[in-house]
Design an enzyme around this catalytic site. Structure first.
Site, PDB file in Angstrom:
ATOM      1  N   GLY A 248       0.793  -1.220   0.000  1.00 29.53           N
ATOM      2  CA  GLY A 248       0.000   0.000   0.000  1.00 29.53           C
ATOM      3  C   GLY A 248       0.823   1.266   0.000  1.00 29.53           C
ATOM      4  O   GLY A 248       0.307   2.351   0.281  1.00 29.53           O
TER       5      GLY A 248
ATOM      6  N   SER B 259      12.183  -2.064   4.705  1.00 35.28           N
ATOM      7  CA  SER B 259      11.050  -1.254   5.174  1.00 35.28           C
ATOM      8  C   SER B 259      11.339   0.240   5.045  1.00 35.28           C
ATOM      9  O   SER B 259      10.972   1.044   5.893  1.00 35.28           O
ATOM     10  CB  SER B 259      10.706  -1.601   6.625  1.00 35.28           C
ATOM     11  OG  SER B 259      10.384  -2.954   6.772  1.00 35.28           O
TER      12      SER B 259
ATOM     13  N   THR C 260       8.237   4.126   3.036  1.00 36.03           N
ATOM     14  CA  THR C 260       7.519   5.252   3.631  1.00 36.03           C
ATOM     15  C   THR C 260       8.498   6.310   4.114  1.00 36.03           C
ATOM     16  O   THR C 260       8.283   7.516   3.926  1.00 36.03           O
ATOM     17  CB  THR C 260       6.640   4.773   4.794  1.00 36.03           C
ATOM     18  OG1 THR C 260       5.656   3.861   4.294  1.00 36.03           O
ATOM     19  CG2 THR C 260       5.942   5.941   5.469  1.00 36.03           C
TER      20      THR C 260
ATOM     21  N   ALA D 211       6.595   9.092  10.783  1.00 35.02           N
ATOM     22  CA  ALA D 211       6.341   7.704  10.391  1.00 35.02           C
ATOM     23  C   ALA D 211       7.640   6.954  10.147  1.00 35.02           C
ATOM     24  O   ALA D 211       8.685   7.546   9.870  1.00 35.02           O
ATOM     25  CB  ALA D 211       5.473   7.663   9.134  1.00 35.02           C
ATOM     26  N   LYS D 212       7.579   5.639  10.226  1.00 34.75           N
ATOM     27  CA  LYS D 212       8.683   4.760   9.840  1.00 34.75           C
ATOM     28  C   LYS D 212       8.109   3.439   9.359  1.00 34.75           C
ATOM     29  O   LYS D 212       6.933   3.144   9.553  1.00 34.75           O
ATOM     30  CB  LYS D 212       9.649   4.536  11.005  1.00 34.75           C
ATOM     31  CG  LYS D 212       9.058   3.861  12.232  1.00 34.75           C
ATOM     32  CD  LYS D 212      10.118   3.715  13.330  1.00 34.75           C
ATOM     33  CE  LYS D 212       9.547   3.117  14.601  1.00 34.75           C
ATOM     34  NZ  LYS D 212      10.551   2.992  15.681  1.00 34.75           N
TER      35      LYS D 212
ATOM     36  N   GLU E 150       8.443  -5.683   8.166  1.00 39.89           N
ATOM     37  CA  GLU E 150       9.327  -6.832   8.344  1.00 39.89           C
ATOM     38  C   GLU E 150       9.436  -7.271   9.802  1.00 39.89           C
ATOM     39  O   GLU E 150       9.574  -8.460  10.105  1.00 39.89           O
ATOM     40  CB  GLU E 150      10.713  -6.493   7.801  1.00 39.89           C
ATOM     41  CG  GLU E 150      10.758  -6.381   6.297  1.00 39.89           C
ATOM     42  CD  GLU E 150      12.144  -6.025   5.805  1.00 39.89           C
ATOM     43  OE1 GLU E 150      12.842  -6.925   5.326  1.00 39.89           O
ATOM     44  OE2 GLU E 150      12.530  -4.860   5.921  1.00 39.89           O
TER      45      GLU E 150
END
Length: 788
Positions: free
Chosen positions: A489, A528, A531, A737-738, A742
């Site tokens: 997403g 990851s 974002t 955000a982060k 995973e």
């Protein structure tokens, strides 16, 4: 309008995907009427010499266009970063390509493969860690062994300077504090050896690529591989020595890959075959080839010793880890550093010694797979933390709360922890499953138990991300990005960011992604990072475009740009005789009576470009210590209730709760989906999934019938799956955000292992925790009890 950050917006690709309108890479085959097809002849042996390779009969078959071998003229396969794509004189794993046929149809290609005559001389092979580390190991995988530095030991506490095996490649050591002294000081010690199995990512869509030969001698490729700029295009240009201007990569819709397509093994040979034949060529793996020809995870063996005070304070961790990396001939990527990284940022370890390495075997080459080795590397630590709690009479929650690092502290590497919401994550899952209470035993031979665990995973600074945003003359917004959309997403989250910055509905933002001729550079989506990296780039692009709009609006009304605010189509003016302006009305049409060299012009968008690259890491010192070994960390916790059949060893997960520290989530609904998908995946490789080899070292269960992926019947019901978000904002993340996906897989395995212990009293030291293995432990326990 109200901001969009933290809102559960519907995915922008949902309609295309659920209706079938969206095209995946494999769908593009229907676009080319004269599409040529490729088929590979693969080695049936884990290790063999190629004594004879005769392609003459296959070449003579009508419809065959080209046959490629490892001796392809003018090409050096050794440039490939992980393993030789096509074997030359020796095959290093069962499934390695020996010859590659291109023909007018797939049927002709398959027939040609059957006509290739090849004689193998089977050689001794090593298929697992224990065989590979034997001092007299049968197979030397690493051809550069004699030139590599020494300094590896295979046991904690033993700092011998010589290698124990020619198959041990690469190493990383870290030493903080005084481990020997702390071991002596500890009032309780628990230790053990732990293992995890070799497994394969199993997305619905197999790896595939289509490559078109263009009239200018360049190529255009449609692929479901990762990293259109940073992996595929750069890999093709480097290995095949093609100018960047002659290569265009387009990424259609792609499903999950979980790291398995971060190496351009399909794309490089498809591009080469396209250049050789000057045709449009397709290469698509079947399901068996995904198992035998695509990368697997890297299993880990860990030997862990934890020492603590009687109050539960952990004071020492003596930790050894070996990654089993398969038939990788270039091993600089592996040293145990990635897999062991999660052992550091979770707990306070004032005394920590790491001795890590990589071990090569004659199996499918390893590569990135959901968690970059952290689920495998942290399994033993989490199992021993649970054992410590049991032996000290503490709850598994209490002992973790006492030892988990707090924000503002430094980990054993010396890194400052700037974001960690792990204690809240742990408490939320423990409460949901009531992990500190004993479940009612009402299932006959099925005994219930509950367990929990936590996990942390590093984010690696993997290069820059760029974004471009266009504010069109009609007020609409276009976003151009090149990050991968593996189903998580990310495209929706990034569109939300752009919509939030321009204060428009997300429906007003059109996203164009994954086309090297159109979209700006991005490395690839892994660790990851999407974002965080691309999200920051999108914000910067929006800020630049908005700044340009303010300047143009201010010029028209004689204001300073600081007195202009952009809200979608509207500009709000402060201190002007006009308070609100419709921005599209300021875009002037082209006219021969006006000068169009400046100002807003119809048809010409206002463009903002954003580039974000995290700060680099700092080289570690002689003790492996550094104040910046990684970028930032993601965390998660899991709690489970299982039932174990005392007579068969079968394990069922009845309930599971998982919580993620996401930083401030851009889209909480997408995060919940990632949590739910992650725990189900982790249940699969904790209980079911592993490679089983035949006598020749070939994977014997390379299909969905025998590989035993869990089905819906193996999963907890929806009302027994709980997903929680416990954010701790990341200071330099977009809106705090982060990444988080995973880390979800890390604590599930050890939580299940502890729940099994609580149910039937046996401690599991590895996974998959199959019924056969659990039953063997139960029988061993019964035999010991009977012997007393």
């Amino acid at each position: 309008m109200e901001g969009l950050i933290g809102k559960g917006e519907i995915r922008i690709d949902a309609y295309d995907k659920v209706t079938g309108k969206g095209l995946y890479a494999s769908d593009y085959g229907n676009q080319f009427p004269n599409l040529a097809h490729m088929k590979a002849l693969r080695s049936p042996y884990a290790h063999a010499l190629i004594k004879k390779l005769d392609i003459s009969k296959a070449n003579a078959l009508d419809g065959v266009m080209y046959i490629m071998t490892g001796h392809e003229p003018g090409l050096d396969w050794d440039q490939f970063p992980k393993a030789s794509i096509i074997a030359k004189d020796e095959t290093l794993w069962a499934g390695q390509i020996v010859a590659l046929v291109c023909a007018e149809t797939l049927e002709i290609a398959e027939k040609a493969v059957e006509l290739i005559e090849v004689d193998f001389e089977k050689l001794p092979a090593v298929l697992d860690y224990y065989a590979a580390i034997d001092p007299n190991a049968a197979s030397v995988i690493d051809p550069e062994y004699e030139t590599r530095p020494l300094g590896f030991s295979d046991r904690p506490g033993d700092r011998a300077s010589n290698r124990v095996s020619p198959n041990v490649v690469g190493s990383f050591k870290m030493h903080a504090g005084d481990v020997p002294a702390a071991v002596e000081e500890a009032e309780i010690i628990v230790e053990g050896e732990f293992w995890t199995g070799k497994k394969t990512a199993s997305p619905l869509e197999c790896a595939n690529a289509i490559c078109r030969y263009d009239s200018d001698g360049g190529i255009t490729m449609w692929s479901n591989g990762a990293g259109v700029h940073g992996v595929i295009k750069q890999g093709i240009c480097r290995i095949l020595k093609i100018k960047e201007s002659m290569v265009r990569i387009i990424q259609p819709y792609m499903g999950g890959s979980f790291g398995s397509r971060l190496n351009p093994y399909v794309e490089v040979i498809t591009a080469l075959m396209c250049l050789r034949t000057k045709k449009t060529v397709s290469f698509q793996f079947n399901r068996e080839e995904v198992f035998t020809g695509a990368p697997s995870n890297w299993p880990c063996i860990t030997k862990v010793k934890l020492g603590a005070k009687k109050d539960g304070t952990i004071i020492v961790n003596d930790y050894y880890l070996a990654e089993e990396i398969g038939a990788c001939v270039n091993n600089t990527f592996f040293s145990g550093r990635l897999s062991s990284s999660g052992a550091v940022p979770v707990y306070r370890f004032p005394n920590l010694r790491m001795d890590t390495c990589a071990v090569a075997t004659n199996t499918v080459p390893a590569a990135e797979y959901r968690g970059l080795g952290c689920p495998e590397g942290e399994f033993g630590i989490e199992c021993l933390v649970n054992q410590l709690a049991d032996e000290l009479g503490m709850s598994p929650v209490e002992i973790r709360m006492k030892n988990i690092i707090d924000k503002g502290e430094r980990d054993a590497f010396g890194e400052l922890i700037t974001s960690i919401g792990l204690k809240k994550c742990l408490q939320s899952v423990a409460d949901a499953v009531q992990v500190e209470e004993m479940p009612e035993q009402d299932m006959g031979v099925w005994k219930k138990g509950r367990g929990c665990a936590v996990g942390g995973k590093q984010n690696t600074p993997l290069g820059r991300s760029e974004a471009e945003v266009w504010y069109n003359s009609d007020g609409s917004i276009q976003l151009f990005i090149s990050c991968d959309e593996n189903g998580m997403g990310a495209t929706t989250a990034l569109a939300q960011i752009a919509a939030h910055e321009f204060q428009v509905p997300i429906s007003e933002v059109k996203v164009t992604k994954g086309d090297t001729a159109i979209t700006p550079y991005d490395n690839y989506s892994a660790s990851s990072r999407t974002t965080y990296n691309t999200g920051n780039a999108v914000i910067l692009a929006c800020e630049e475009a908005i700044s340009k709009l303010k300047i143009e609006v201010a010029r028209v009304y004689g204001l300073h740009p600081s007195k202009v605010e952009i809200k979608g189509r509207k500009a709000i003016l402060v201190g002007s005789y006009v308070q609100e302006v419709d921005i599209p009305s300021l875009f002037a049409p082209t006219s021969m009576f006006t000068q169009g060299n400046w100002g807003l012009q119809k048809g010409t968008p206002v463009i903002g470009h954003g580039l974000f690259c995290p700060a680099p890491i700092h080289q570690w010192d002689e003790n492996g210590l550094s104040d910046r070994v990684w970028n930032w960390f993601q965390y998660s916790a899991a709690a489970v209730e299982v039932a174990v059949n005392e007579e068969t060893g079968q394990v069922k997960v009845l309930k599971i709760a998982s919580s993620a520290d996401t930083g401030n989530p851009i889209n909480p609904k997408l995060v919940e989906g990632q949590i739910e998908g992650g725990v189900h995946m982790a249940i699969g490789f904790s209980i079911n999934e592993e490679h089983v080899f035949d006598a020749n070292g070939k994977i014997a269960n390379a299909n969905f019938s025998d590989y035993r992926l869990p089905t819906i019947l193996d999963m907890p019901t929806n009302d027994n799956v709980h997903a929680f978000i416990n954010p701790d904002p990341l200071p330099d993340g977009p809106y705090g955000a982060k990444g988080m996906a995973e880390s979800i897989t890390i604590p599930v395995g050890p939580a299940i292992a502890h729940a099994i212990y609580k149910a039937v009293g046996v401690r599991v030291t590895g996974y998959p925790m199959t019924a056969e293995r659990i039953l063997a432990l139960i029988n061993e326990k019964k035999a010991k009890e009977a012997a007393k």
